[in-house]
Design a protein around this motif. Sequence first.
Motif, PDB file in Angstrom:
ATOM      1  N   ALA A   1       0.558  -1.196   0.105  1.00 27.63           N
ATOM      2  CA  ALA A   1      -0.272  -0.559  -0.323  1.00 27.63           C
ATOM      3  C   ALA A   1       1.046   1.446   0.331  1.00 27.63           C
ATOM      4  O   ALA A   1       0.697   2.173  -0.160  1.00 27.63           O
ATOM      5  CB  ALA A   1      -0.875   0.718   1.241  1.00 27.63           C
TER       6      ALA A   1
ATOM      7  N   GLU B   1       8.740   5.907  -3.172  1.00 28.22           N
ATOM      8  CA  GLU B   1       8.071   6.637  -4.399  1.00 28.22           C
ATOM      9  C   GLU B   1       8.862   5.719  -5.777  1.00 28.22           C
ATOM     10  O   GLU B   1       8.148   5.993  -6.401  1.00 28.22           O
ATOM     11  CB  GLU B   1       9.338   7.761  -4.112  1.00 28.22           C
TER      12      GLU B   1
ATOM     13  N   LEU C   1       6.626   2.386  -5.746  1.00 24.29           N
ATOM     14  CA  LEU C   1       5.771   2.879  -6.499  1.00 24.29           C
ATOM     15  C   LEU C   1       5.525   2.683  -8.102  1.00 24.29           C
ATOM     16  O   LEU C   1       4.552   2.543  -8.839  1.00 24.29           O
ATOM     17  CB  LEU C   1       4.482   4.012  -5.687  1.00 24.29           C
TER      18      LEU C   1
ATOM     19  N   LEU D   1      -3.681   6.562 -10.740  1.00 23.34           N
ATOM     20  CA  LEU D   1      -5.374   7.188 -10.706  1.00 23.34           C
ATOM     21  C   LEU D   1      -5.134   7.887 -11.234  1.00 23.34           C
ATOM     22  O   LEU D   1      -4.425   8.503 -11.653  1.00 23.34           O
ATOM     23  CB  LEU D   1      -4.844   7.436  -8.932  1.00 23.34           C
TER      24      LEU D   1
ATOM     25  N   ARG E   1     -10.785   6.689  -3.832  1.00 27.19           N
ATOM     26  CA  ARG E   1     -10.398   6.659  -5.073  1.00 27.19           C
ATOM     27  C   ARG E   1     -10.408   7.744  -6.142  1.00 27.19           C
ATOM     28  O   ARG E   1      -9.472   8.913  -5.817  1.00 27.19           O
ATOM     29  CB  ARG E   1     -10.395   5.503  -6.609  1.00 27.19           C
TER      30      ARG E   1
ATOM     31  N   ALA F   1      -8.917  10.519  -3.222  1.00 28.85           N
ATOM     32  CA  ALA F   1      -7.457  10.943  -3.560  1.00 28.85           C
ATOM     33  C   ALA F   1      -7.509  11.850  -4.739  1.00 28.85           C
ATOM     34  O   ALA F   1      -6.468  11.999  -5.482  1.00 28.85           O
ATOM     35  CB  ALA F   1      -6.461   9.283  -3.891  1.00 28.85           C
ATOM     36  N   SER F   2      -8.467  11.077  -5.943  1.00 25.20           N
ATOM     37  CA  SER F   2      -7.824  12.195  -6.708  1.00 25.20           C
ATOM     38  C   SER F   2      -8.444  13.674  -6.660  1.00 25.20           C
ATOM     39  O   SER F   2      -7.918  15.033  -6.799  1.00 25.20           O
ATOM     40  CB  SER F   2      -9.430  12.022  -7.900  1.00 25.20           C
TER      41      SER F   2
ATOM     42  N   VAL G   1       2.481  11.620  -6.973  1.00 24.72           N
ATOM     43  CA  VAL G   1       2.056  10.383  -7.775  1.00 24.72           C
ATOM     44  C   VAL G   1       1.888   9.696  -6.401  1.00 24.72           C
ATOM     45  O   VAL G   1       1.075   9.001  -5.874  1.00 24.72           O
ATOM     46  CB  VAL G   1       2.766  10.202  -8.776  1.00 24.72           C
ATOM     47  N   TYR G   2       2.915   9.634  -5.667  1.00 24.60           N
ATOM     48  CA  TYR G   2       2.746   8.953  -4.186  1.00 24.60           C
ATOM     49  C   TYR G   2       1.816   9.306  -3.085  1.00 24.60           C
ATOM     50  O   TYR G   2       0.980   8.299  -2.279  1.00 24.60           O
ATOM     51  CB  TYR G   2       4.260   9.018  -4.069  1.00 24.60           C
TER      52      TYR G   2
ATOM     53  N   HIS H   1      -1.631   8.088  -4.420  1.00 29.54           N
ATOM     54  CA  HIS H   1      -1.443   6.943  -4.519  1.00 29.54           C
ATOM     55  C   HIS H   1      -1.575   6.307  -2.882  1.00 29.54           C
ATOM     56  O   HIS H   1      -2.616   5.513  -2.158  1.00 29.54           O
ATOM     57  CB  HIS H   1      -1.033   5.886  -4.747  1.00 29.54           C
ATOM     58  N   ALA H   2      -0.055   6.795  -1.682  1.00 30.81           N
ATOM     59  CA  ALA H   2      -0.678   6.418  -0.670  1.00 30.81           C
ATOM     60  C   ALA H   2      -2.047   6.243   0.097  1.00 30.81           C
ATOM     61  O   ALA H   2      -1.932   5.905   1.045  1.00 30.81           O
ATOM     62  CB  ALA H   2       0.733   6.935  -0.099  1.00 30.81           C
TER      63      ALA H   2
ATOM     64  N   GLN I   1      -4.660   6.993  -1.133  1.00 28.29           N
ATOM     65  CA  GLN I   1      -5.789   6.359  -1.244  1.00 28.29           C
ATOM     66  C   GLN I   1      -5.772   4.697  -0.551  1.00 28.29           C
ATOM     67  O   GLN I   1      -6.865   4.723   0.235  1.00 28.29           O
ATOM     68  CB  GLN I   1      -5.795   5.927  -3.338  1.00 28.29           C
ATOM     69  N   ARG I   2      -4.538   4.120  -0.534  1.00 23.89           N
ATOM     70  CA  ARG I   2      -4.509   2.772  -0.300  1.00 23.89           C
ATOM     71  C   ARG I   2      -4.713   2.964   1.503  1.00 23.89           C
ATOM     72  O   ARG I   2      -5.174   1.913   1.862  1.00 23.89           O
ATOM     73  CB  ARG I   2      -3.109   2.457  -0.217  1.00 23.89           C
ATOM     74  N   VAL I   3      -3.805   3.910   2.061  1.00 26.09           N
ATOM     75  CA  VAL I   3      -4.090   4.361   3.431  1.00 26.09           C
ATOM     76  C   VAL I   3      -5.859   4.517   3.729  1.00 26.09           C
ATOM     77  O   VAL I   3      -6.320   4.054   4.699  1.00 26.09           O
ATOM     78  CB  VAL I   3      -3.461   5.246   3.782  1.00 26.09           C
TER      79      VAL I   3
END
Lengths: 725, 291, 154
Positions: free
Chosen positions: A589, A710, A713, A725, B248, B251-252, B266-267, B270-271, B273-275
């Motif tokens: 994650a 980073e 990912l 995303l 999602r 996060a967007s 980006v990270y 992503h993080a 969203q996952r978290v």
Amino acid sequence: MAFVGAFTRRPDADAKVRGAARYVADLDVPDAWLGGTVRADVARGRLVRIDRDPGFDFTRVVVVTAADIPGRNVVALITDDQPLLAQDAIEHHGEPIALVAAPDRATLLAALAALRPVIAARTPCFDMEASAVVWKRIAIDRGDVDAVWAKAHRVVEGTFHTGSQEQMYIEPQGCVAWPPDRHGVVVVRGSLQCPYYVQKALMAALDLPAERARVVACTVGGGFGGKEDYPSVIACHAALLARAAGRPVKLLFDRHEDLAVTPKRHPCRVWHRTAVAADGTLLAMDIDVRMDGGAYTTLSPVVLSRGVLHATGPYRCANVRVRGAVVATNHVPYGAFRGFGAPQTCFAVERQMDRIATELGMHPVALRRHNALAPGDRTATGQLLDDSVAAHAVLDAVVAETGCARMPWRTQKRGRRRRGFGVSLFWHGAGFTGSGETKLKSRVAAAVLADGRVEVAAAATEIGQGTEAMLRAIAADSLGCGAADVALTEPDTGRAPDSGPTVASRTCMIVGGLVAQACRQLRDRVGGDEARPFRDRAAAFVRDGGDGRVEVEYHAPPGIVWDEANYRGDAYPVYGYGADVVEVEVDVATFAVKVLRFCTAIDVGRAIQPGLVRGQIEGGSLQALGFGHLEVVTTQAGRLRQDRMATCIIPTAVDAPPMRVLLVERPFQHGPFGAKGVGEMPADGGAPALAAAIEDAIGIAVDAVPATPERLLAAWLQTHPEEAL
Amino acid sequence: MNAAPTAVYSPRSLATALAVLADRAPVTVLAGGTDLMVELRTGRTQVASVLDLWGVEELRFVRAEAGGVRIGALTTITELRRQPSLGAWPLLAACAADFAAEQIRNRATVGGSLGTASPAADLGPVLWALDAVVRLRSRDGVRDLPIPAFLLGYRRTARRADELIESVWLPGRLPTERGAFVKVGTRDAQSIAKVVVALVASRDAGSGQVTAVRAAAGSVAERTVELASLQELVGRRPDAAALLAVSRVAASRDCAPIDDVRSSAVYRRHALQRVVCDMLTSTLEVPLEDG
Amino acid sequence: MIDLRFRVNGEWRSVRVPPLARLLDVLREHLALTGTKEGCGEGECGACTVLVDGAPVNSCLVPACQVADRDVVTIEGAGHESIQEAFADCGGVQCGICTPGMILATRACLAEWTARGEPCTEAGLRRALAGNLCRCTGYGGIIAAALRAHGGAT
């Protein structure tokens, strides 16, 4: 032998745990002014002039520019291309332009702000692949690689990158200089690894003979290579200011300045092409190494040298071609950091070995075991390995401890937190490369004092690694006396002969070897009935007019021959060997990497002080793991982005895994009591083993370090585009 | 650069402190110093005069009030972790446990963290998710501002120059609620957040419908932000696919992360969203889908 | 300038300093207590750790005006020989620059756990010492020293 191999308390511990040890910033220097540096704020340009703010009263301070340097305006090291103070060309961000000394910090800061260099900017180069200026090229050839490709079972290619890394000694750099005394002697005390390097630089800058440039190392709060060459700059600057001010000057960096301008590990790219047989035998290795040297030569040629000499890893291969280049850019010059080029090339060859294992469907342990150097093998430079070869021993040790040879490699894992393991096998040449030690002719003296104790004089510095305890144990056992009967001189060019710099894992093997030699000679000279305490006999010997002083000089062990021009022969007197196993858990994650377990086996020949050797291995290994995933050092327009400790991070106690350290001792016949070196080797193996473990856990290729979340990912999204995303 | 302030006031009472603010403006407020001392040393911040609150004991308290709890501005992070009376707000202790290091926790204060309004602050999302109300006091009286109205932008708050952050009030929690706090830092301890999220959610025991969800995140925009998209879960009985979808969207839409020295946009997305998906799954007790 | 009066290592001291002078500088420059080290000046490394009223703090972030009448302990007054002895014997010391801060942080957490009746665990120690960076040891020797000191203390 009472002290070699025993656990003894290090002699500097008591002062350190009570806060009584004096580091450079702790020196009480009456009437000292504070020094500071005016620096370039562009990465490349031409210095037009230095404007002075008319609103500031410059009579309150002392200013030094290039025009005020009495000697040569160079940082004397290998190639004298780096000016002490910019005169015309500016080649990197933060390049020193002028110096200021002031009675207090507020005045100093005001003066620094009132000096405004006018610089005509020029186009800088930050891309080492595009750089046309080469500081050094090296080629190593063995056999004929091009004759092999066609008949190989497989040819495997890979390109690997390693980032820069900050030494992050917790004590920032600094020196105190005194103006010439009535004998014309300039004294510098500082946080430094190599007093005689600094002396050489001072002699050039201030146009002094050796006897008028005295350099003393204080207690040093960590070095790791970072205080090898740069203290020469600070010492010369401080001495120039002290000379101009007519009073002592403290030039102490704060963390920000230290991070911004001191040298760090060379960023590196290594390309591998390897021909292998079906059984995993390495048939040919073709390797291209390129390092970013930064704006001046500094130590880059020797870093490259160690890098290419370790590029094949500890593996047997009949056909090898290594090409190396370290090139100029407009980055702050890169320099020495524990491992000195080897961690970079070690990372590449170990990842290449894993890549080959994957291609062949072989277990990474089996592939390494099959190719590991053994007694009777020759290295890429043709060096015959016939003494103290422990590649198999260290690999077997970690395999026995962890059972990793039976763990499946790169199987598909599931779930959010995925585990994996990685292994690395590495080696590290002890002492200076090639003919370095022969040229250096290190010297050590030992002399009986009136009370029968023996004073050992060497310029080796205690930077935390345990020099004092180690040299004392060697001296005591060589003399046959108690450790308390041995006194060590301060690392002071005025009192200790030049035993060489405290670098290159050489202090134990080379300096320790000289200490052993000098002390054995002294023991023989003193003679008498060894049933009586040495101290009594020695005191009587000098009382009776005996010459109680011995000075010895280094000579290479017999049969060691190095051809510098062709990179052939015995690159190092001997190598140490190491193997690491890392187990990780990767959270898919967040791509956070947790090192669960770390096991390392290190062959040091003989552990003179096993407790200190373990400390070196654990500390060096954590730096290597940090290099592997946590420690990011990047630049933007030539300026360090991680310019504070809050952003330039190193592992905390929570980030550090529990470590299992296995000492392997394959004595080296020419080392003191069989000892080789230990300082750098632990820096070599952690990053590739960690990268392999991450790769095993989540199935993506880790060809570059630091393997930050980073970066992981980004690689993950290449193979899992549905998660973008 | 680095000029010393002309005056430092160290009052012992709140009334004196407010008088200094009213009469001596502009005054920079100093609490535990973990931010300001660095700013002053590096010369990034210049100040004319400083109001040192450390001696104002009236601002050091935690007390039950109006069905909730009121926390004085000088309450340290260590006290957030240790105060038994804050046991009903476990997110505070969770946040405090991961907050910097012991030396900082002993000095950093609730008021200081709020007043600094760093976008990466760990405490901002927690106070937001807990519906905290900031009490500002001046000589003229008090103003109570909910966190969203208080945190205005990058290191910018609604505090007027003559006001002090006096305290924060947290409403009591419902037994059906579950909370979660996750910090993704640059390392495993003593780190600055790359993404930090606090979330409180509850569902109706009978119907299984989500009754409330409140989440906020740090380090993903120029200030602490609410993950407002999660509101669409209210009244629904989401399955794992729905949580994935809504996370999602959050996060967007709910953040505007940047590339900086600590991480990448980006990270961070992503993080986040996952978290968030993971936090929703655990707090709402949604069964994981296979895979 | 303020006349700062505070207790240092058990003795009341008075110094005249700027109110926002860093406690670190007050100790080192005015009281010659150079055992407290500066590694970063921004509260990251913990080398300047001292105890204020028993709690570890970064003295580089504490303004002088906030320690008036308080009790400050530096390494020079740390007492607790068992911790120092354990650091010296267990590989807890290499270059030594982090050592004073590390020892004070260790002392504070061991004292707190003892007072609270909480167990001293390796994981707990690693968390408690996370504000003290060491670049030499890899922390193994430090954790071993702290565990031994705790064992010796109980």
